[in-house]
Structures are given as structure tokens and as C-alpha cells.
Design an enzyme around this catalytic site. Structure first.
Site, short mmCIF file in Angstrom:
data_model
loop_
_atom_site.label_atom_id
_atom_site.label_comp_id
_atom_site.label_asym_id
_atom_site.label_seq_id
_atom_site.Cartn_x
_atom_site.Cartn_y
_atom_site.Cartn_z
N PRO A 9 0.80 -1.23 0.00
CA PRO A 9 0.00 0.00 0.00
C PRO A 9 0.83 1.28 0.00
CG PRO A 9 -0.20 -1.18 2.09
CD PRO A 9 0.47 -2.10 1.13
N ASN A 10 0.35 2.22 -0.78
CA ASN A 10 0.89 3.58 -0.87
C ASN A 10 2.21 3.70 -1.63
OD1 ASN A 10 -1.24 4.93 0.61
ND2 ASN A 10 -0.45 3.86 2.41
N ARG A 17 5.01 11.16 -1.85
CA ARG A 17 5.28 10.98 -0.43
C ARG A 17 6.55 11.76 -0.05
NH1 ARG A 17 4.40 4.70 1.11
NH2 ARG A 17 4.11 5.58 3.19
N TYR A 22 11.50 9.10 1.53
CA TYR A 22 11.39 8.08 0.48
C TYR A 22 12.13 8.42 -0.81
CZ TYR A 22 7.76 6.19 3.50
OH TYR A 22 7.09 5.65 4.57
N ASN A 76 8.21 -5.22 -0.69
CA ASN A 76 8.10 -4.01 0.13
C ASN A 76 6.62 -3.93 0.48
OD1 ASN A 76 7.87 -1.56 1.34
ND2 ASN A 76 9.28 -0.51 -0.07
N ALA A 79 3.13 -0.27 4.93
CA ALA A 79 2.70 -0.31 6.33
C ALA A 79 2.18 -1.69 6.75
CB ALA A 79 1.62 0.75 6.57
N HIS A 82 3.96 -3.81 9.34
CA HIS A 82 3.85 -3.61 10.79
C HIS A 82 2.55 -4.16 11.37
CE1 HIS A 82 7.14 -1.10 9.63
NE2 HIS A 82 6.34 -0.27 8.96
N GLU A 100 12.59 -9.11 2.48
CA GLU A 100 11.83 -7.94 2.93
C GLU A 100 12.62 -6.69 2.57
OE1 GLU A 100 11.55 -7.70 7.19
OE2 GLU A 100 10.24 -5.94 7.13
N HIS A 102 12.70 -2.31 2.30
CA HIS A 102 12.16 -0.98 2.62
C HIS A 102 13.10 0.09 2.09
CE1 HIS A 102 9.22 -2.83 5.19
NE2 HIS A 102 10.19 -3.53 5.74
N LEU A 103 12.52 1.16 1.58
CA LEU A 103 13.33 2.31 1.17
C LEU A 103 13.95 2.99 2.38
CD1 LEU A 103 10.75 3.74 -1.34
CD2 LEU A 103 13.11 3.20 -1.96
N SER A 104 13.12 3.20 3.40
CA SER A 104 13.56 3.95 4.58
C SER A 104 14.12 3.01 5.64
CB SER A 104 12.38 4.75 5.15
OG SER A 104 11.38 3.88 5.63
N ARG A 109 12.79 5.34 12.58
CA ARG A 109 11.57 6.13 12.46
C ARG A 109 10.66 5.92 13.66
NH1 ARG A 109 9.12 5.32 6.72
NH2 ARG A 109 7.94 7.15 7.42
#
Ligand code: DQA
Length: 147
Positions: A9-10, A17, A22, A76, A79, A82, A100, A102-104, A109
Site C-alpha cells: 500500500p501507498n 510521499r 522516500y 516491500n 505499512a 507492521h 523484505e 524498505h526504502l527507509s 523512524r
């Protein structure tokens, strides 16, 4: 060799964003980077994006049943990382390596991003390296699939 990249999502909103978190690349840009990295290994990249957990679960099921043949999966999950327990249970069914991504740097965070529901059913995690992570994830996926 066929690698499936799943985007949650997103992620189709990359470019809209927060660029400080990102970067400025769109999802299409990241897929192009991953596609090129896969091609350099003589592999094919298939990309699937869904905002909904159910569609992502179904995409994982298609790998499990062989309807979508894949030698490795990169995800990726956005959210859903989590709080995506049904996604976690689907990924657990995979018999091919799963990375898995993730960009960030989720550990740097908000606290709710520190826990990953899917990390325990993935081969490993790449996070915080921005677009480089997409290239590295391909390298890792190819290496693990060849083992
Ligand atoms: C993300 C990190 C998640 O916490 C967030 O919800 C995203 C993107 C990343 O690539 O850094 O949507 O997966």
C-alpha cells in the site's frame, strides 16, 4: 530465473510521499532499476502492486501454487509490514527465498515501524538504502535462489 517484486500500500504514491524519507523516485523508477539489475543477472523481474492486503495475499498464494512461477520473492509491504498478519501467514507458505525490502530505515523512524510482522518469515531484510536497496535485493534474491 524469475523474481517477483511485490509492492504494498501507498508505494504507487512514491513521488508524492515525503522525499526526505522516500526520495524522489516513483515506483516505476524503482521497478526499472530492479528490472535492469535482474537483466544483468540474466533474470526476469515481474512486478505486482496492490494497495490491499487480500490482493497481496492472493499474489503470494499464486507463487505457492505455481500459478505465478517465481524463484524468489522481494516484498516491500509498506505499512502492512507492521500489522499485516494475513500477509505474514501467506509469506510463511513460500518455498522460495523471500526478501523484505524498505526504502527507509524503519528502525530510525516512529516506534510503530520498528516491529515487522513479516521479518520472521523472510530470508532477510534490506532497509534504509533507498533505491540502492532495490538493486541489492535483486542481487540477494538471485544469490539465494541459486543456492
Ligand atoms: C516502507 C516503510 C513503511 O513503514 C511504510 O509504511 C511504507 C514504506 C519503506 O519502504 O520504507 O509505506 O515500507
Amino acid at each position: 530465473m524469475r523474481i517477483l517484486l511485490l509492492s504494498g500500500p501507498n508505494l504507487a504514491m512514491l513521488g508524492h510521499r515525503d522525499p526526505a524519507v522516500y526520495g524522489t523516485r516513483t515506483l516505476d523508477d524503482l521497478v526499472a532499476i530492479a528490472t535492469e539489475a535482474a537483466r544483468a543477472h540474466g533474470a526476469e523481474l515481474v512486478h505486482v502492486h496492490h494497495d490491499g492486503e487480500g490482493e497481496l495475499v492472493a499474489a503470494v498464494h499464486r507463487v505457492v501454487t505455481g500459478a505465478t512461477p517465481a524463484d524468489a520473492v522481494i516484498i516491500n509491504a509498506g505499512a502492512l509490514t507492521h500489522y499485516g498478519l494475513s500477509l505474514r501467514d501467506a509469506l510463511e507458505l513460500l518455498e522460495v527465498p523471500c526478501i523484505e525490502l524498505h526504502l527507509s530505515n524503519t528502525q530510525a523512524r516512529e516506534p510503530f515501524r520498528h516491529a515487522s510482522d513479516i521479518a520472521g518469515v523472510c530470508s532477510g531484510t534490506i532497509a534504509g538504502l533507498g533505491a540502492h536497496g532495490y538493486r541489492l535485493a535483486i542481487d540477494a534474491a538471485v544469490a539465494l535462489a541459486e543456492e
